[in-house]
Scaffold this active site. Sequence first.
Site, PDB file in Angstrom:
ATOM      1  N   LYS A 132       0.866  -1.186   0.000  1.00  0.00           N
ATOM      2  CA  LYS A 132       0.000   0.000   0.000  1.00  0.00           C
ATOM      3  C   LYS A 132       0.895   1.226   0.000  1.00  0.00           C
ATOM      4  CE  LYS A 132      -4.429   1.095   0.227  1.00  0.00           C
ATOM      5  NZ  LYS A 132      -5.604   0.371  -0.271  1.00  0.00           N
ATOM      6  N   GLY A 171      -5.513   2.612  -7.397  1.00  0.00           N
ATOM      7  CA  GLY A 171      -6.112   3.774  -6.730  1.00  0.00           C
ATOM      8  C   GLY A 171      -6.612   3.411  -5.344  1.00  0.00           C
ATOM      9  N   ASP A 172      -7.033   4.412  -4.612  1.00  0.00           N
ATOM     10  CA  ASP A 172      -7.684   4.253  -3.302  1.00  0.00           C
ATOM     11  C   ASP A 172      -8.286   5.621  -3.006  1.00  0.00           C
ATOM     12  OD1 ASP A 172      -7.940   2.321  -0.883  1.00  0.00           O
ATOM     13  OD2 ASP A 172      -7.235   4.143   0.071  1.00  0.00           O
ATOM     14  N   THR A 215     -15.083  -3.046  -6.773  1.00  0.00           N
ATOM     15  CA  THR A 215     -15.071  -3.090  -5.304  1.00  0.00           C
ATOM     16  C   THR A 215     -16.495  -2.982  -4.748  1.00  0.00           C
ATOM     17  OG1 THR A 215     -12.915  -2.031  -5.373  1.00  0.00           O
ATOM     18  CG2 THR A 215     -13.999  -2.127  -3.235  1.00  0.00           C
ATOM     19  N   ASN A 246     -15.970   6.153  -5.106  1.00  0.00           N
ATOM     20  CA  ASN A 246     -16.020   5.023  -6.047  1.00  0.00           C
ATOM     21  C   ASN A 246     -16.743   3.819  -5.458  1.00  0.00           C
ATOM     22  OD1 ASN A 246     -14.561   2.290  -6.732  1.00  0.00           O
ATOM     23  ND2 ASN A 246     -14.484   3.536  -8.563  1.00  0.00           N
ATOM     24  N   SER A 386      -8.261  -5.982 -10.423  1.00  0.00           N
ATOM     25  CA  SER A 386      -6.926  -5.425 -10.701  1.00  0.00           C
ATOM     26  C   SER A 386      -5.968  -6.544 -11.114  1.00  0.00           C
ATOM     27  CB  SER A 386      -6.356  -4.736  -9.458  1.00  0.00           C
ATOM     28  OG  SER A 386      -6.778  -3.403  -9.390  1.00  0.00           O
TER      29      SER A 386
END
Length: 455
Positions: A132, A171-172, A215, A246, A386
């Site tokens: 991360k 992304g996050d 997600t 998102n 992903s």
Amino acid sequence: MASVYDRHVDLDGFMEGVKKRNPGQTEFIQAVQEVAQDVFDFIEDKEAYHSAQILRRIAEPDRVVSFRVCWEDDNHNIRVQRGWRVQNNNAIGPYKGGIRFHPSVTESVLKFLAFEQTFKNSLTGLPMGGGKGGSNFNPKGKSDSEVMRFCQSFMTELYRHIGPDTDVPAGDIGVGGREIGYMFGQYKRITNRWEGVLTGKALEYGGSQMRPEATGYGAVYFLRNMLKHQSKDIEGHTTVISGSGNVATHAAEKIVELGGKVLTLSDSDGFVHDPDGFSQDKIDWVKELKTKRRGRISEYCDEFKSATFHGDGARPWNVKADLALPCATQNELNEDEAKALVDNGVIAVSEGANMPTTLDGIKVFHDAHIMYGPGKAANAGGVAVSGLEMSQNAERISWNNERLGSMLTELMEGIHEKCVEYGSQGSDGYVDYVKGANIAGFKKVADAMLAFGVV
Ligand code: NDP
């Protein structure tokens, strides 16, 4: 008291060591505690894991890279931020995990996320290790040019530490299509290589169908699997959701498609409650508000008069509903809020966000025997797709939406089955999904580590 080097150190002794080695890193310690209590039970009679100190090794990141990120704002001021990449464990595949840009980002937050990611990625069954990264940069209120300059500066250091067989970020929070585009462009410029080094890319340059939705949709599929296990369904049920990014908007979309009613969405300012429910049109409006106009969720009430806004950072957990999907951030659902949900008759909670429920909150759900799907299982659909984006990039092909949609559905079913296998308790059909996810995720990584010897 047992020494931390004692191969038979107990849970308390182990956690004492974690606290000593990671002073002040509360989020990381919380994440390790949540996993350790289940893993200690599991390995009690398994000497190989003890003598190889497997959990002790997984709870020590392979490396933490910290770096300075300088950039120039639109008024020509020089700004300095801190960037990190935490590479937790690559026993079963290249490090993989998102990049978060938010003022609350610290080394502790990224270490907790990288640790969790290790188990989550293992659960997907795909060959991905856990990592991360991120920065305390706040993209909110910045111009596109400022975000571009920041992303370019961030990648100018990060590129040394990543690669399609080394570490593949995504992304996050605060990192969506715009930021991924700027970072991928800079990586390509520096290295002169087009390769699948980031996921969450746009379709025009190697992105995967179904990645933006994965997600949120996956968290709802996990919820549906939990309900099905108890012969229940989403249709006809009310749902409270936090967040409006998102994950939250795609979760809302899937709930509505499956016949459920969504009552709330939120952001860090507060939540909106729409008793008429969020239709697909209203969700599209929120997506546009958040991704194009970069506005605040309170503006929803100016557009849709049926809704009310509850400010001062209020969270939606006191609104009565059958289902709950925390989809904003860590520790956004505490013990009292978990009690409020249970008192209001919630039957299932599926976490779109990472570690949104505090340890005390989780205990409330367990004691009440409601279905509770932890983020490391319930939100694994994002990283799973992903992983499929990496496969498509490696093969230089693209699969269609239909194929990826059914792969996502199957992957989420597989994760649910693994949780049931390791988390089933007693004769009443109750499943401890936290335990199931922790043990299934741990076992694969641990067995790979055993094969490598002491490295
Ligand atoms: P986004 O940036 O798209 O949206 C985040 C949402 O959460 C926004 O509504 C934001 O509100 C809100 N939020 C962020 N921080 C806080 C806070 N401190 N308090 C209250 N609300 C907050 O992020 P994502 O939707 O991508 O991510 C949401 C969660 O899902 C995170 O926990 C992330 O780690 C997790 N996740 C995401 C994956 C993905 O594929 N994107 C994959 C797996 C997990 P505001 O606009 O005010 O900041």
